[in-house]
Scaffold this active site. Structure first.
Site, PDB file in Angstrom:
ATOM      1  N   ARG A 164       1.132  58.807  42.932  1.00 52.68           N
ATOM      2  CA  ARG A 164       0.439  59.032  41.660  1.00 52.68           C
ATOM      3  C   ARG A 164       1.366  59.461  40.526  1.00 52.68           C
ATOM      4  NH1 ARG A 164      -3.036  58.087  38.587  1.00 52.68           N
ATOM      5  NH2 ARG A 164      -4.160  60.007  38.148  1.00 52.68           N
TER       6      ARG A 164
ATOM      7  N   GLU B 252      -3.349  54.022  35.615  1.00 47.09           N
ATOM      8  CA  GLU B 252      -4.378  54.803  34.924  1.00 47.09           C
ATOM      9  C   GLU B 252      -4.198  54.593  33.434  1.00 47.09           C
ATOM     10  OE1 GLU B 252      -4.227  58.952  35.767  1.00 47.09           O
ATOM     11  OE2 GLU B 252      -6.057  59.387  34.691  1.00 47.09           O
TER      12      GLU B 252
ATOM     13  N   TYR C 187     -14.450  69.596  35.900  1.00 41.02           N
ATOM     14  CA  TYR C 187     -13.373  68.686  35.535  1.00 41.02           C
ATOM     15  C   TYR C 187     -13.868  67.261  35.359  1.00 41.02           C
ATOM     16  CZ  TYR C 187      -9.865  65.242  35.894  1.00 41.02           C
ATOM     17  OH  TYR C 187      -9.120  64.133  35.633  1.00 41.02           O
TER      18      TYR C 187
ATOM     19  N   HIS D 224      -9.181  66.327  42.612  1.00 44.22           N
ATOM     20  CA  HIS D 224      -8.473  67.309  41.791  1.00 44.22           C
ATOM     21  C   HIS D 224      -8.095  68.580  42.537  1.00 44.22           C
ATOM     22  CE1 HIS D 224      -7.319  68.516  37.651  1.00 44.22           C
ATOM     23  NE2 HIS D 224      -7.312  67.217  37.482  1.00 44.22           N
TER      24      HIS D 224
ATOM     25  N   ARG E 229     -12.872  54.950  37.330  1.00 45.32           N
ATOM     26  CA  ARG E 229     -12.950  56.230  38.026  1.00 45.32           C
ATOM     27  C   ARG E 229     -14.296  56.860  37.744  1.00 45.32           C
ATOM     28  NH1 ARG E 229      -9.454  61.702  36.870  1.00 45.32           N
ATOM     29  NH2 ARG E 229     -11.207  62.057  35.456  1.00 45.32           N
TER      30      ARG E 229
END
Ligand code: CS2
Ligand code: MG
Length: 412
Positions: free
Chosen positions: A293, A349, A159, A222, A147
């Site tokens: 997700r 992730e 972020y 985000h 990422r």
């Protein structure tokens, strides 16, 4: 086999975690993750005051009935606190059932559908040179997907860029993964969507020219763009062939993704802040996303997320389970067992927990050649050292929030 004891364990090695530990009348134990970043104590109370009293004496094998009982008997349904509490019970009961069967949990979920789980890590940098260093570091660690998050010229703190985050008592440490800061109040960050939209395509141009066209690259928007801004970014990133663009726009209004989908073929991932299948209904049935997700921890557990992913599979949508460090090792293990068994696994992730966290949670997963595997210990393969856990009491910590230049609060 009855539930004989239920303990809500709060510990804060590298960050706050909430864990439910169930013990049966024949001595089997099961763990469930109930960590809700920045609102941990709300789930502690929901569990300790309103769920634990209902569990004692229940049949520990009755996972589906317990789930339906907790979901329907509460009357008030859904929501991150409720579903994190139910998730913890669900995972702890699956842990117990697999231990009773003498099998790793994935065997009870249908067995392994793959040899391991493709994982991605978070590369970040306040600028492109620092980002390149972070990408190289992740490649050296064996990540096969990465990422990409960077600073934006003119913005102070943003972020996902580790060097901007300092956790009290850890000043100067590079925190690639912990946005929640230990402080009595949330930290304010700044944001400017126009500056971000102007800057980001050039970052991916630089990354692709430095690291080539093949490595799967991901990016997390985000929740910060309007649908038309998300459509513009998705289109602008098409030449860089992203694996996914995540949380491109707030998705409480699922219809908003129709506009984004009309304008771009960049794959879309949404759902880490969702907590039931109803949050996804339009996104899945109209194929407005490509990846689900949700984490097991935030969506009512393995029983519930399995149903969501089986629903998504009918629409060729895959899993992309949330796995930052605020998903505890227990939550990560649950995700790995579910991810290994389902057919429509996409990617996992994987943000490495800190050493203190690893001293509290004894884990048995493996990470090699870019793939995760939950291991073959009976249950989910995680044990919690309550003595170690007791060394790290809860510390107030909040996720940051955003303000625009004119002071308007904005999605973080
Ligand atoms: C992020 C998370 O990992 C991600 O995709 O969205 O880091 C998120 O900010 C945190 O989990 C919030 O607690
Ligand atoms: Mg995210």
């Amino acid at each position: 086999m009855k539930i004989d004891r239920a303990e809500v364990i709060v510990t804060s090695p590298d960050r706050n975690f909430v864990t439910l530990k169930l013990t049966t009348d024949d001595g089997l134990t099961g763990l469930g993750d109930a960590t809700l970043n920045g609102r941990e104590l709300a789930v502690v109370s929901y569990l300790a005051d309103h769920v634990v009293p209902l569990l004692i004496g229940r049949d520990a094998h009755a996972i589906e009935d317990t789930w339906q009982f907790l979901y329907r008997s509460a009357y008030w349904r859904r929501g991150p606190v409720t579903m994190a509490a139910i998730a913890a019970v669900d995972v702890a009961l699956w842990d117990i059932k697999a231990k009773a069967a003498g099998m790793p949990l994935y065997q009870l979920l249908g067995g392994a559908s793959r040899t391991g789980l493709l994982a991605y890590g978070h590369a970040s940098g306040k600028d492109v040179p620092e980002l390149f260093d972070s990408v190289r570091s992740h490649l050296e660690q064996g990540y096969k997907a990465i990422r990409i998050q960077t600073g934006v010229p003119g913005l102070r703190a943003i972020y996902g860029v580790a060097s901007n985050v300092t956790v009290a008592g850890n000043e100067g440490k590079r925190y690639d993964h912990e946005p929640a800061q230990r402080a009595p109040l949330p930290v304010e960050e700044d944001w400017d969507t126009r500056a971000y939209l102007t800057h980001l395509p050039g970052v991916f141009e630089a990354v692709r020219s430095e690291f080539g066209p093949d490595i799967p690259l991901l990016h997390d928007g985000h929740h910060r763009m309007t649908p038309i801004q998300a459509a513009r970014l998705g289109k602008a990133l098409e030449p860089y062939d992203l694996f996914w663009l995540e949380d491109c726009t707030p998705a409480e209004n699922q219809d908003a993704l129709r506009l984004v989908r009309q304008h771009t073929t960049t794959p879309l991932a949404i759902g880490e802040v969702f907590n039931t299948v109803w949050d996804y209904q339009t996104l899945i049935t109209e194929q407005l996303i490509d990846y689900v997700r949700s984490a097991v921890t935030h969506t009512g557990g393995i029983s519930a997320l399995r149903k969501i992913l089986d629903f998504a599979a009918q629409y060729q949508i895959k899993s992309g389970m949330h796995g930052p460090t605020d998903i505890s090792p227990v939550g990560m293990a649950a995700a790995m067992h579910l991810g290994l068994a389902i057919h429509n696994f996409g990617i996992q992730e994987y943000m490495k927990h800190g050493a203190l966290t690893d001293s509290v949670f004894q884990q048995s997963f493996t990470w090699s050649d870019g793939l995760l595997h939950p291991g073959d210990k009976p249950g989910i393969g995680v044990e919690l050292d309550t003595d170690e856990a007791g060394k790290y009491p809860y510390q107030t910590a909040y996720l940051p929030y955003n303000r625009l230049a004119d002071g308007t609060v904005h999605d973080w």
